[in-house]
Design an enzyme around this catalytic site. Sequence first.
Site, PDB file in Angstrom:
ATOM      1  N   GLU A  52      11.547 -15.309 -19.771  1.00 58.53           N
ATOM      2  CA  GLU A  52      11.549 -16.243 -18.649  1.00 58.53           C
ATOM      3  C   GLU A  52      11.833 -17.666 -19.101  1.00 58.53           C
ATOM      4  OE1 GLU A  52      11.741 -15.478 -15.695  1.00 58.53           O
ATOM      5  OE2 GLU A  52      11.136 -13.381 -15.722  1.00 58.53           O
TER       6      GLU A  52
ATOM      7  N   TYR B 150       7.576 -21.340 -10.896  1.00 56.89           N
ATOM      8  CA  TYR B 150       8.344 -20.098 -10.986  1.00 56.89           C
ATOM      9  C   TYR B 150       7.877 -19.210 -12.138  1.00 56.89           C
ATOM     10  CZ  TYR B 150      11.726 -16.838 -12.648  1.00 56.89           C
ATOM     11  OH  TYR B 150      12.281 -15.684 -13.118  1.00 56.89           O
TER      12      TYR B 150
ATOM     13  N   ASP C 115      12.823 -18.307  -7.401  1.00 54.55           N
ATOM     14  CA  ASP C 115      13.759 -19.071  -8.223  1.00 54.55           C
ATOM     15  C   ASP C 115      14.956 -19.463  -7.356  1.00 54.55           C
ATOM     16  OD1 ASP C 115      15.122 -16.717  -7.901  1.00 54.55           O
ATOM     17  OD2 ASP C 115      15.957 -16.720  -9.917  1.00 54.55           O
TER      18      ASP C 115
END
Length: 312
Positions: free
Chosen positions: A52, A135, A153
């Site tokens: 991520e 996020y 996102d």
Amino acid sequence: MGTTTSAASHAAAPTAGGTALADVLVPWFRAHARDLPWRRPGTTPWGVLVSEIMLQQTPVARVEEPWRAWLERWPRPSAMAAAPASDVLRAWGKLGYPRRALRLHAAAQAIATDHGDVVPADVETLESLPGIGTYTARAVAAFAHGQRVPVVDTNVRRVVARAVHGAAESGAAAARDLADVEVLLPEDEADAATMSAALMELGATVCVARGPRCADCPVLDRCAWQRRGRPAWDGPVRKAQTWAGTDRQVRGRLLDVLRGAPGPVVAEALEAAWRTDPGQRARCLDSLLVDGLVEQLADGRFALPGEAGDVG
DNA sequence: AAGGCGTGGCA
DNA sequence: TTGCCAAGCCT
């Protein structure tokens, strides 16, 4: 009221005259999802977190190889925490936005020392870690720990803007975004996480920013934007990001010199990296020092942080 | 709360 | 070629 025979039979209320979005998108994702390495069974929460961070503002194709190398080299947060920041910055290479690497290193240290080397599952705890925002915290909670939390996102915001709100683009991020997505999630935890992945996947592969492939869209028949005749975006146009001659370019050059050197370098080596504007070069070097991406040694030379063994 | 922060691929 | 963009975060 549409009853359904799908696995997501307890999904959120269907939209008028049809099944819930999740009843279509979850099966679509199971059939069409890209085989990305961090989606494979056995990926640890740490692996998910690393992916991520690397994926922030960075295309998938550029992340795959570095991600594999990082997980092999640093399979647990404590392994990365034990490494000097200079090693982490060199391994980051040219992924861009190197402050992400520095913050991931700091997050690894916090996880190792404060959380028993276990990536937290709690959104608030995750958000307290450096480099983990709205996020990323929810992405880790959902994709690594299976929690039912909205994951929003840029892809998800675009899909919701079109399919739900009937607008071509999403505009600026807003607090409302989380609630907008939350109501789309099925009740079942596992299905909810899959739904979030499906929304992201749809935005990344079909409902893309430029040239959306509506003919291939699984939710075309319930898309508000389609229904309205796909009107053009009438909101504010986002400013184009400049590059040539900016501080970002100069900082990148300076850092590239330090990454490529085996150890500390003299000031002249950095001056050679940007002769166009010495004042700008000096200002950028100073900002890198402030950011902790560069250190100056007692002898005047410059180095990546921790390189001289003065840290950790 | 806009704007800064890397990098490279693609149309 | 040049501009746009790609799973954001921080201040």
